[in-house]
Design an enzyme around this catalytic site. Sequence first.
Site, mmCIF file in Angstrom:
data_model
loop_
_atom_site.group_PDB
_atom_site.id
_atom_site.type_symbol
_atom_site.label_atom_id
_atom_site.label_comp_id
_atom_site.label_asym_id
_atom_site.label_seq_id
_atom_site.Cartn_x
_atom_site.Cartn_y
_atom_site.Cartn_z
ATOM 1 N N HIS A 164 -42.029 -4.076 -7.232
ATOM 2 C CA HIS A 164 -42.283 -4.198 -8.442
ATOM 3 C C HIS A 164 -43.967 -4.287 -8.106
ATOM 4 O O HIS A 164 -44.572 -4.786 -9.176
ATOM 5 C CB HIS A 164 -41.357 -5.030 -8.868
ATOM 6 C CG HIS A 164 -41.067 -6.897 -9.033
ATOM 7 N ND1 HIS A 164 -39.986 -6.867 -8.101
ATOM 8 C CD2 HIS A 164 -41.937 -7.742 -9.067
ATOM 9 C CE1 HIS A 164 -40.288 -8.004 -7.892
ATOM 10 N NE2 HIS A 164 -41.553 -8.647 -8.705
ATOM 11 N N ASP B 291 -36.672 -2.617 -3.560
ATOM 12 C CA ASP B 291 -38.018 -3.275 -3.915
ATOM 13 C C ASP B 291 -38.858 -4.309 -2.877
ATOM 14 O O ASP B 291 -39.005 -4.872 -2.686
ATOM 15 C CB ASP B 291 -37.683 -3.986 -4.396
ATOM 16 C CG ASP B 291 -38.050 -5.317 -5.705
ATOM 17 O OD1 ASP B 291 -39.402 -4.614 -5.637
ATOM 18 O OD2 ASP B 291 -38.222 -5.439 -6.390
ATOM 19 N N GLY C 16 -42.858 -15.521 -9.991
ATOM 20 C CA GLY C 16 -43.814 -15.469 -9.160
ATOM 21 C C GLY C 16 -43.817 -16.343 -7.807
ATOM 22 O O GLY C 16 -44.489 -15.555 -6.808
ATOM 23 N N SER D 73 -41.948 -13.462 -5.884
ATOM 24 C CA SER D 73 -41.896 -11.882 -5.933
ATOM 25 C C SER D 73 -42.633 -11.709 -5.385
ATOM 26 O O SER D 73 -43.275 -12.008 -4.787
ATOM 27 C CB SER D 73 -42.286 -11.262 -7.129
ATOM 28 O OG SER D 73 -40.934 -11.617 -8.229
ATOM 29 N N SER E 148 -36.665 -10.296 -5.061
ATOM 30 C CA SER E 148 -36.626 -8.958 -5.633
ATOM 31 C C SER E 148 -37.022 -9.838 -7.382
ATOM 32 O O SER E 148 -37.703 -9.943 -7.713
ATOM 33 C CB SER E 148 -35.429 -8.144 -5.535
ATOM 34 O OG SER E 148 -35.921 -7.942 -6.479
#
Length: 443
Positions: free
Chosen positions: A214, A244, A324, A326, A342
């Site tokens: 993402h 992801d 943040g 991720s 994720s």
Amino acid sequence: MSHRRIPKRKAVLAGAGAVGIAAAAVLLPHANASQSGSGSGSEADPRTLSAAAAQDLVSELGPQLGDAYAGAYYDAQKQQLVVNVVGDSNSVIVQVNEAGAVARPVENSMGQLKAAADTLARKAAVPGTAWAVDPRTNQLLVTADRTVAGDGWNRLESTVKSLGSGMARIKKSAGEFKPFLEGGDAIFGGGSRCSLGFNVTTGDGQPGFLTAGHCGVADDQWSEDPNGAPIGTVQAATFPGEGDFALVTYDDPATDAPGTVDLGNGQTLDIVGADDAAVGQEVFRMGSTTGLNSGQVTGLNATVNYPEGTVTGLIQTNVCAEPGDSGGALFTRDGAAIGLTSGGSGDCTSGGETFFQPVTTALAAVGAEITTGDGGGAGGQGQGQGGQGQGGQDQQQDGQDQGGQDQQQDGQDQGGQDQQQDGQDQDGQDQDGQDQQGGFDGN
């Protein structure tokens, strides 16, 4: 040609320093888990195993047991592998015990649990929900975040009831499931902040790194500083859908990208390779917002219904994370790369459920190898996900341990559902509420 080394990651941000220091102290010095007892004693005696060794044993036993296999989990306290079996064949139980695991008879087969999950996917894929098999209770654990209400809640509840008694249960989460976009070194792109996961080498020998998918779909170029010059370009990104993850290659092919993970406070950990997650395994996460945190793997092949769409094949944990983080690294104390952050619910104050992209699956999809601490590529390309070829996926207990605090909200009746007590050791001992920073002694 000059070589450019990626600078060390920034120090752990305020508010996460104490946890980061404590977790780093557990991680260092570098040490592996003990496997004492694996070669001695009666054949029927359970072996003392590391989480990685337990996962290897699951990979061997699952196909051998066939339809009798109904999932497994790692008992971190006893350092034993517990294997669920269905049917009344005593030979299966003997086979499991002689292999060094603990055989546990259960009612629901992996095929039945998978069919129930398929029904949920068809009828109740409501944004803000997630589900995975919980081998400790031999049921599907269905989690609904705070946004699930009204018609969505009614549809979820009625679908769970239609599966029959003892097949699934609902747990309410106080947070909201969402990707942690804003996780590692901070990387910036398109007004968003994420985290670098692990450095890799592509199939054609180019240096690059993995991050969350993402993040990869949010912008195609990423920099080390807000509004800074790009250092990398997205080559592939998957989100939502079957994972992801994203592959970013460094724009400068001479970039010296180290095979290490920052632990904060000037400490790093060498990455030794990529590995599969094991249910019950102790893991550590590094992200650019909250720094270093630890916890336990609670499920594999989880399905999460984010507002942006459904993502499948994720690792579920009780390690806290925030926006943040991720894309940030999930790894073991001995330097095995496990996952990429994720999303999930909650934060590092209240806790919550979190989900990670398996690194082995991402490597296989993009045709890359993890960069190890000695600067060379390591195995990990095309390894597949641990425990996921066994006719079903092994999930573990819920109940979120944050720094030793028991965060369980199970046992509560959610909309008339029998919630049972999750996270219970099948010998009657509660496995939640343990400090996951010390799940096994690495000394």
